[in-house]
Design a protein around this motif. Structure first.
Motif, short mmCIF file in Angstrom:
data_model
loop_
_atom_site.label_atom_id
_atom_site.label_comp_id
_atom_site.label_asym_id
_atom_site.label_seq_id
_atom_site.Cartn_x
_atom_site.Cartn_y
_atom_site.Cartn_z
N UNK A 103 0.65 -1.33 -0.08
CA UNK A 103 0.05 0.03 0.21
C UNK A 103 1.03 1.19 -0.09
N UNK A 104 2.29 1.26 -0.46
CA UNK A 104 3.05 2.30 -0.28
C UNK A 104 2.60 3.52 -0.91
N UNK A 105 1.85 3.33 -2.20
CA UNK A 105 1.28 4.41 -2.81
C UNK A 105 0.23 5.21 -1.97
N UNK A 106 -0.21 4.82 -1.06
CA UNK A 106 -1.28 5.27 -0.31
C UNK A 106 -0.43 6.48 0.61
N UNK A 107 0.72 6.37 0.81
CA UNK A 107 1.60 6.98 1.69
C UNK A 107 2.84 7.73 0.79
N UNK A 108 2.24 8.21 -0.27
CA UNK A 108 3.16 8.99 -1.34
C UNK A 108 3.65 10.43 -0.88
N UNK A 145 12.35 -5.16 -1.82
CA UNK A 145 11.49 -4.95 -2.87
C UNK A 145 11.09 -3.39 -2.82
N UNK A 146 10.92 -2.83 -1.70
CA UNK A 146 10.50 -1.33 -1.72
C UNK A 146 11.39 -0.74 -2.42
N UNK A 147 12.86 -0.92 -2.16
CA UNK A 147 13.85 0.00 -2.76
C UNK A 147 13.90 -0.16 -4.42
N UNK A 148 13.56 -1.37 -4.92
CA UNK A 148 13.31 -1.36 -6.30
C UNK A 148 12.06 -0.76 -7.04
N UNK A 149 10.89 -0.72 -6.04
CA UNK A 149 9.54 -0.50 -6.64
C UNK A 149 9.25 1.01 -6.44
N UNK A 150 10.05 1.49 -5.54
CA UNK A 150 9.60 2.84 -5.21
C UNK A 150 11.02 3.89 -5.35
#
Length: 427
Positions: A103-108, A145-150
């Motif tokens: 849900x990281x896009x929710x906290x952009x 995973x977060x490093x590569x995705x965002x």
């Protein structure tokens, strides 16, 4: 781990949530409300863990729908995630990592993300010191995973994250698997263009040296006979080589060669044979990437060649093998060395063929000599002068008949001599 049953349940529920989002829109708000209330609850860790695991297991297409539907609840979820990431229950804590990545896009919004990332890093170190094994591994993989995705979200924090990862990778108190995992985070950053061009290239030189020392330590995982021992050693050694290659690609010639000039003497002149071997391995890797730059560096060619020639006579067979292997590297650096220093090289090969007691090393020396003769001027043989003696040494390789490879090296060398020195070959 005792959370295995909740985790299996969460996989089934995640698929159910995904199906509801597409076919039962009337039930969609209810399932979302259950997830949010379960995550926000401090009364039942099992429900909270299951809800977090459901979110972390959602298919990608469903994640976007959930983020969009929960946008007006993000403040509540923000505080709930901060609480979960700091939970004293490691199952809840680990599950919150995966859910947050989903849900990281929710906290952009930078202010929201900043707090959550700090909580993730604090959670990583809590798990590391309390539950180094499976719990830490699962949480850290989600961070990778977060490093590569965002990359855009994480870009302002890359320098600090590199230092945190180095702190873990350098610590003697953790397992080799943990060291590798921590450095995988760094490698993940080097593979992302936004990090490499604007952040990693601006790291202080001291930090860059530390980046190189971690994979150099992994290169020490080599056994007496040239093998790498158990599977763990094997993975360490191969990963170290992969990391060095990636660092070379990301940082470029000027930074890498400055580091190499500093580190190579420490390794090639070490009393430990594994360090000397690691030094030659590093030299081989960087010569493949930055051969032309190395040739142009003042005094570098002559100094390196002197150390390699000294390695021909090293007390340990694996170091001698690595040195001869380097001299077979098809790079401009080696070719220029062969051209400018061919009398020294011919003499060094001759001594190795004459004195080396390790038959495997002697065959490798003969192979390196053949590579040298193929890539130097035809008159280089006629300038040497005991050519017939050297051919006699090569003939001894044929007489022992240990392998097809030695018979091929020797015959190929004789064929080359026949083309350039007819009288010697006739003898």
């Amino acid at each position: 781990m005792e959370s295995e049953v909740p985790r299996l349940v969460s996989y089934v529920l995640a698929e159910t949530v995904s199906a509801i989002s597409k076919t039962h829109q009337d039930h969609w708000p209810q399932i979302l409300e259950w997830l949010v209330s379960s995550i926000a609850s401090n009364d039942d860790d099992k429900f909270r863990e299951v809800a977090l695991s459901v979110l972390s297991s959602l298919p990608n297409d469903c994640r976007f729908l959930v983020c969009d539907a929960l946008r007006d609840r993000r403040r509540l979820l923000h505080s709930s995630f901060l609480s979960s990431l700091a939970s004293s229950n490691p199952n809840v804590q680990v599950a919150s990592f995966g859910a947050l990545v989903s849900l990281v896009q929710l906290f952009s919004d930078p202010s929201l993300f900043h707090d959550l990332l700090r909580a993730m890093m604090a959670g990583v170190f809590t798990l590391l010191h309390g539950f180094e094994g499976t719990y830490f591994r699962i949480a850290f993989i989600e961070l990778i995973n977060l490093v590569s995705q965002e990359p855009l979200l994480l870009k302002p924090y890359v320098s600090d994250m590199v230092l945190d990862a180095l702190q873990i990778a350098e610590s003697e108190g953790f397992s080799k698997e943990t060291h590798r995992l921590a450095f995988e985070l760094v490698m993940g950053m080097t593979e992302v263009k936004e990090y490499g061009e604007h952040v990693l290239l601006n790291l202080p030189s001291q930090t860059v040296v530390r980046l190189f020392l971690v994979p150099m330590k992994m290169l020490l995982c080599i056994e007496e006979d040239g093998g790498v021992g158990d599977h763990d050693h094997d993975h360490d050694h191969d990963f170290g080589i992969k990391c060095l290659k990636q660092l070379c690609v990301t940082l470029g010639g000027s930074k890498v060669l400055a580091i190499a000039s500093e580190l190579l003497p420490l390794y090639l002149d070490s009393k430990e044979w594994k360090k000397r071997h690691a030094g030659i391995t590093m030299l081989t890797l960087i010569s493949k990437e930055f051969s032309d730059e190395m040739v142009l560096m003042e005094n570098f060619l002559g100094e390196v060649l002197t150390k390699v020639l000294n390695s021909f006579q090293d007390s340990h067979a694996q170091v001698r093998l690595a040195a001869f292997n380097f001299m077979e590297t098809p790079t401009n650096f080696v070719h220029v060395a062969q051209t400018l220093y061919h009398p020294r090289l011919l003499n060094a090969f001759s001594i190795a063929l004459d004195n080396d007691q390790d038959y495997k090393v002697k065959v490798k020396a003969a192979s390196a000599m053949l590579f040298f003769l193929r890539n130097t001027f035809p008159e280089s043989l006629t300038m040497f002068k005991d050519v017939d003696t050297e051919m006699g040494k090569l003939l001894s390789l044929l007489q022992v008949k240990r392998s097809v490879k030695q018979r091929r090296i020797a015959l190929s060398t004789f064929n080359l001599v026949a083309q350039r020195c007819h009288e010697v070959a006739h003898k």
